[in-house]
Design a protein around this motif. Sequence first.
Motif, mmCIF file in Angstrom:
data_model
loop_
_atom_site.group_PDB
_atom_site.id
_atom_site.type_symbol
_atom_site.label_atom_id
_atom_site.label_comp_id
_atom_site.label_asym_id
_atom_site.label_seq_id
_atom_site.Cartn_x
_atom_site.Cartn_y
_atom_site.Cartn_z
ATOM 1 N N GLY A 189 66.115 -10.472 43.869
ATOM 2 C CA GLY A 189 67.473 -10.783 43.461
ATOM 3 C C GLY A 189 68.395 -9.614 43.769
ATOM 4 O O GLY A 189 68.038 -8.677 44.480
ATOM 5 N N PRO A 190 69.616 -9.628 43.225
ATOM 6 C CA PRO A 190 70.565 -8.547 43.514
ATOM 7 C C PRO A 190 70.054 -7.195 43.001
ATOM 8 O O PRO A 190 69.404 -7.118 41.959
ATOM 9 C CB PRO A 190 71.830 -8.971 42.760
ATOM 10 C CG PRO A 190 71.673 -10.437 42.518
ATOM 11 C CD PRO A 190 70.207 -10.677 42.378
ATOM 12 N N VAL A 191 70.352 -6.148 43.759
ATOM 13 C CA VAL A 191 69.954 -4.788 43.395
ATOM 14 C C VAL A 191 71.174 -3.872 43.475
ATOM 15 O O VAL A 191 71.945 -3.936 44.436
ATOM 16 C CB VAL A 191 68.849 -4.245 44.328
ATOM 17 C CG1 VAL A 191 68.547 -2.776 44.029
ATOM 18 C CG2 VAL A 191 67.577 -5.068 44.186
ATOM 19 N N LEU A 192 71.344 -3.029 42.467
ATOM 20 C CA LEU A 192 72.311 -1.943 42.504
ATOM 21 C C LEU A 192 71.523 -0.666 42.711
ATOM 22 O O LEU A 192 70.691 -0.295 41.874
ATOM 23 C CB LEU A 192 73.113 -1.880 41.207
ATOM 24 C CG LEU A 192 74.075 -0.685 41.064
ATOM 25 C CD1 LEU A 192 75.098 -0.656 42.196
ATOM 26 C CD2 LEU A 192 74.765 -0.717 39.701
ATOM 27 N N PHE A 193 71.771 0.005 43.836
ATOM 28 C CA PHE A 193 71.023 1.201 44.224
ATOM 29 C C PHE A 193 71.927 2.417 44.066
ATOM 30 O O PHE A 193 73.005 2.479 44.666
ATOM 31 C CB PHE A 193 70.558 1.071 45.675
ATOM 32 C CG PHE A 193 69.659 2.186 46.148
ATOM 33 C CD1 PHE A 193 68.289 2.017 46.149
ATOM 34 C CD2 PHE A 193 70.185 3.390 46.588
ATOM 35 C CE1 PHE A 193 67.451 3.046 46.583
ATOM 36 C CE2 PHE A 193 69.361 4.419 47.020
ATOM 37 C CZ PHE A 193 67.988 4.238 47.023
ATOM 38 N N VAL A 194 71.502 3.385 43.263
ATOM 39 C CA VAL A 194 72.279 4.602 43.024
ATOM 40 C C VAL A 194 71.419 5.799 43.408
ATOM 41 O O VAL A 194 70.262 5.904 42.976
ATOM 42 C CB VAL A 194 72.718 4.712 41.553
ATOM 43 C CG1 VAL A 194 73.546 5.978 41.334
ATOM 44 C CG2 VAL A 194 73.510 3.477 41.128
ATOM 45 N N ARG A 212 68.812 -6.103 34.363
ATOM 46 C CA ARG A 212 67.653 -6.751 33.729
ATOM 47 C C ARG A 212 66.455 -5.807 33.736
ATOM 48 O O ARG A 212 65.573 -5.910 32.882
ATOM 49 C CB ARG A 212 67.311 -8.056 34.437
ATOM 50 C CG ARG A 212 66.846 -7.929 35.875
ATOM 51 C CD ARG A 212 66.505 -9.284 36.477
ATOM 52 N NE ARG A 212 66.134 -9.197 37.878
ATOM 53 C CZ ARG A 212 64.895 -8.949 38.298
ATOM 54 N NH1 ARG A 212 63.915 -8.783 37.419
ATOM 55 N NH2 ARG A 212 64.625 -8.879 39.585
ATOM 56 N N GLN A 213 66.397 -4.901 34.718
ATOM 57 C CA GLN A 213 65.365 -3.874 34.736
ATOM 58 C C GLN A 213 65.904 -2.645 35.450
ATOM 59 O O GLN A 213 66.808 -2.748 36.286
ATOM 60 C CB GLN A 213 64.072 -4.361 35.406
ATOM 61 C CG GLN A 213 64.172 -4.595 36.907
ATOM 62 C CD GLN A 213 62.808 -4.790 37.556
ATOM 63 O OE1 GLN A 213 61.784 -4.298 37.072
ATOM 64 N NE2 GLN A 213 62.774 -5.524 38.669
ATOM 65 N N VAL A 214 65.355 -1.488 35.108
ATOM 66 C CA VAL A 214 65.766 -0.219 35.713
ATOM 67 C C VAL A 214 64.535 0.449 36.311
ATOM 68 O O VAL A 214 63.513 0.619 35.631
ATOM 69 C CB VAL A 214 66.416 0.727 34.687
ATOM 70 C CG1 VAL A 214 66.800 2.043 35.348
ATOM 71 C CG2 VAL A 214 67.635 0.073 34.046
#
Length: 236
Positions: free
Chosen positions: A120-125, A220-222
């Motif tokens: 699903g969607p991912v936010l990458f930092v 939803r998860q880190v």
Amino acid sequence: MTGLAERLADLASGAMLHNARVTGLSRHSPEFIRVELSAEAFRKATWVPGAKLQFRPRRGSMNLRTYTPVSWDAARGVTELIAYTHGDGPAAQWLGQAAEGQTCEVFGPRRSIDLRDATGPVLFVGDESSVALACALRTVNRDVSHVFEARDPAGLVDVLAQLGIAERVAVVATAADRAELLRQARDDAMQAPYTLVVTGDAATVHAVRRDTRGWERKPRQVKGKAYWAEGRTGLD
């Protein structure tokens, strides 16, 4: 190290490490280098996107340096690394002088961050040390928004574009308060359930994790891992 300790380190490495050969080199900038390594041991290894590979840049020592493979071809026994070679440490010196045909000693791949369930969607930092992980993530998921901090934002934008990461990318200047990085990450947080992947500077990983507690759109998860910390070596 004493002569005896150096010899013992070399003996121990023979039992732990595998020989690999540099079969390709290219530079994306003065600080970013792509390295292709070939080894018979790679044919038998099981690679998970996000795993780490360690190598010994200097004989007579068991100090290993850690990098993230961006791809793995078991049939050919080949892997690729994107290395950020800032500073003048042993690994940066070795990579700065590396040439095709040169050999090195490696350990792994080993478990680090498992990206296979980042669906699903991912936010990458991340930061410069996270670029290889961002490339590895692309092997399993292209639905990613990226937020990077960098000492040279324009330079990193150019490197990312060369690596095929040109859309949904924000690069902000590294700052002690991380205010712009945190603001950009909050803005990029998705409406749909998403996974947050945050790596790089230990202080940044901690700051992002803490800041998510107040986000309206929480992940939803880190998946978080510190790759380095100011004043410390060998963190990973």
